[in-house]
Design a protein around this motif. Sequence first.
Motif, PDB file in Angstrom:
ATOM      1  N   THR A   1      -6.168 -16.694  52.351  1.00  0.00           N
ATOM      2  CA  THR A   1      -5.811 -15.539  51.522  1.00  0.00           C
ATOM      3  C   THR A   1      -7.028 -14.677  51.239  1.00  0.00           C
ATOM      4  OG1 THR A   1      -6.267 -16.651  49.414  1.00  0.00           O
ATOM      5  CG2 THR A   1      -4.050 -16.942  50.359  1.00  0.00           C
ATOM      6  N   VAL A   2      -6.759 -13.483  50.720  1.00  0.00           N
ATOM      7  CA  VAL A   2      -7.795 -12.628  50.146  1.00  0.00           C
ATOM      8  C   VAL A   2      -7.385 -12.327  48.711  1.00  0.00           C
ATOM      9  CG1 VAL A   2      -8.475 -11.601  52.335  1.00  0.00           C
ATOM     10  CG2 VAL A   2      -6.644 -10.544  50.994  1.00  0.00           C
ATOM     11  N   GLU A   3      -8.342 -11.969  47.880  1.00  0.00           N
ATOM     12  CA  GLU A   3      -8.042 -11.694  46.483  1.00  0.00           C
ATOM     13  C   GLU A   3      -7.638 -10.234  46.287  1.00  0.00           C
ATOM     14  OE1 GLU A   3     -11.301 -13.002  44.104  1.00  0.00           O
ATOM     15  OE2 GLU A   3     -10.846 -15.129  44.435  1.00  0.00           O
ATOM     16  N   GLU A   4      -6.795 -10.019  45.297  1.00  0.00           N
ATOM     17  CA  GLU A   4      -6.289  -8.674  45.036  1.00  0.00           C
ATOM     18  C   GLU A   4      -5.889  -8.580  43.562  1.00  0.00           C
ATOM     19  OE1 GLU A   4      -2.251  -6.448  46.476  1.00  0.00           O
ATOM     20  OE2 GLU A   4      -3.641  -7.067  48.066  1.00  0.00           O
ATOM     21  N   VAL A   5      -6.157  -7.444  42.940  1.00  0.00           N
ATOM     22  CA  VAL A   5      -5.730  -7.187  41.567  1.00  0.00           C
ATOM     23  C   VAL A   5      -4.499  -6.284  41.606  1.00  0.00           C
ATOM     24  CG1 VAL A   5      -6.349  -6.223  39.325  1.00  0.00           C
ATOM     25  CG2 VAL A   5      -8.067  -7.452  40.677  1.00  0.00           C
ATOM     26  N   VAL A   6      -3.416  -6.735  40.971  1.00  0.00           N
ATOM     27  CA  VAL A   6      -2.148  -6.013  40.996  1.00  0.00           C
ATOM     28  C   VAL A   6      -1.804  -5.589  39.570  1.00  0.00           C
ATOM     29  CG1 VAL A   6       0.322  -6.199  41.475  1.00  0.00           C
ATOM     30  CG2 VAL A   6      -1.333  -7.255  43.026  1.00  0.00           C
ATOM     31  N   GLN A   7      -1.385  -4.345  39.423  1.00  0.00           N
ATOM     32  CA  GLN A   7      -0.941  -3.845  38.120  1.00  0.00           C
ATOM     33  C   GLN A   7       0.541  -4.177  37.941  1.00  0.00           C
ATOM     34  OE1 GLN A   7      -2.915  -2.462  35.787  1.00  0.00           O
ATOM     35  NE2 GLN A   7      -4.684  -2.726  37.173  1.00  0.00           N
ATOM     36  N   HIS A   8       0.862  -4.832  36.827  1.00  0.00           N
ATOM     37  CA  HIS A   8       2.245  -5.215  36.567  1.00  0.00           C
ATOM     38  C   HIS A   8       2.544  -5.030  35.085  1.00  0.00           C
ATOM     39  CE1 HIS A   8       6.057  -7.327  36.933  1.00  0.00           C
ATOM     40  NE2 HIS A   8       5.693  -8.145  35.949  1.00  0.00           N
ATOM     41  N   GLN A   9       3.470  -4.127  34.766  1.00  0.00           N
ATOM     42  CA  GLN A   9       3.862  -3.849  33.387  1.00  0.00           C
ATOM     43  C   GLN A   9       2.652  -3.554  32.504  1.00  0.00           C
ATOM     44  OE1 GLN A   9       6.295  -7.160  32.131  1.00  0.00           O
ATOM     45  NE2 GLN A   9       8.034  -6.526  33.406  1.00  0.00           N
ATOM     46  N   GLY A  10       1.754  -2.761  33.048  1.00  0.00           N
ATOM     47  CA  GLY A  10       0.581  -2.329  32.297  1.00  0.00           C
ATOM     48  C   GLY A  10      -0.551  -3.337  32.246  1.00  0.00           C
TER      49      GLY A  10
END
Length: 475
Positions: free
Chosen positions: A383-392
Amino acid sequence: MQVFRRLTDGVWRGVDTVTSTVTDTVSEAFFEPVVRLGVTGLARSGKTVFITALIANLLERGRMGQLRGVSNGAIRAVYLHPQPDDTLPRFPFEDHLAALTGHTPHWPDNTRGISTLRLSFRVQSGGLRGLGGARRVHVDIVDYPGEWLLDLALLDMDYAEWSAQVLARAAGRPGGADWLAQAQAAQADAPFGEGDARALADAYTEHLAAARAAGFSDCTPGRFLMPGEMAGSPVLTFAPLPPSAAPRGSLAREMARRFSAYKSRIVRPFFRDHFARIDRQVVLVDALDAIHAGPRAVEDQRRVMAGLLTAFRPGRNAWLSTLLRGRRVDRILFAATKADHLHHTQHSRLTAIVEAMLRDARSRADFSGAQTQAMSIAAVRATVEEVVQHQGAALNCVRGTLLETGRQAAFYPGELPEDPMRLLSPAREGAEAWLDADYQIMRFAPALADLTPGDGLPHIRLDRAAEFLLGDKLT
């Protein structure tokens, strides 16, 4: 296949240069140190992937900067050497590497028995400065199922004790109720019949398989789920039964005899012929899978890890203590696998959970100077890392190819607790489910390899694991 060929181009050249003369054998025995590295873990813990990635990254050392012999230049060459034991299967490194690096990469087949492979190192004492002479060091990697270590506890039990223990815990496991009903209905005092024994053994094996699939770890005898060439033999055709008078010639008497045969013909030879020769050991732990399965699976894994440790403190077992004659494993690494399923900010929490699982057992163990360490690793990073925006909110996720569908997806597994006892306490208390969290896990396929010359497979802390296990021998 280009990646596979590049990683293995030098392997056969190295093998071609190795002679098998009597002089070479004597030289190795007296002047070239051999370190036997045992690699074990319960089913699905990643033994095959760990060994394949370790070998690939020692042959091509561009990603092994935390291994001292690499960073200081002491390791000048590494090659595969014909294994010294002609009676053991060779670990099929090339096949497994091809599976991980092909056009459609996939995880290699799991460990089904014992195998071995030898890596030879040319080490220059003094590193890049060349202040000392060159020498050869051999590392024999021994791959074996962790379930075999659990069988050590059977040596201290008779058939009645083992049966009582298994029957007591069966009710709380998948398939346990059906198995218990069949065991209690068996006519243990009746004359022995091979068909009855086979039916009970098959039903018990099905129960073990269901329990293991649900995340439970303590599934003995270890060979029942990995019978190999002994499948169908009388030594694997027995099952626990409730207490009975067990007259001569009865089903229960024959079951007890076969249980004793299992210990003498299978368990003891493994410890005598293989385990007693191991110098360093890595125990792979799939803690994430147990956490996902729930509190009972976590408590079962904690108890199993304590059981595994009994093999490394032979003073608790008179027979094993006599066998080892003072020789003991001097370094043991407990590696929590699949760290790539978590964002790096949670790796220390995963390590802390494994350390807490081991704490009681380690405090009671007499390692006689053995060094132990726990860490979180991914032998092959999928995998690679990722920042996801969810409900603010920003969620620290990992992205990879889902094993079941082949789709790319970002995944948030949930936050592991900072305090490991938030997991271990309800597990010990027998909680049915986690009260304040839902820990998810996804299964990722290996990523398509795109390696530059000199680089092994991408990983997380495999170099640190190698440094702990072998670093002092390779400088």
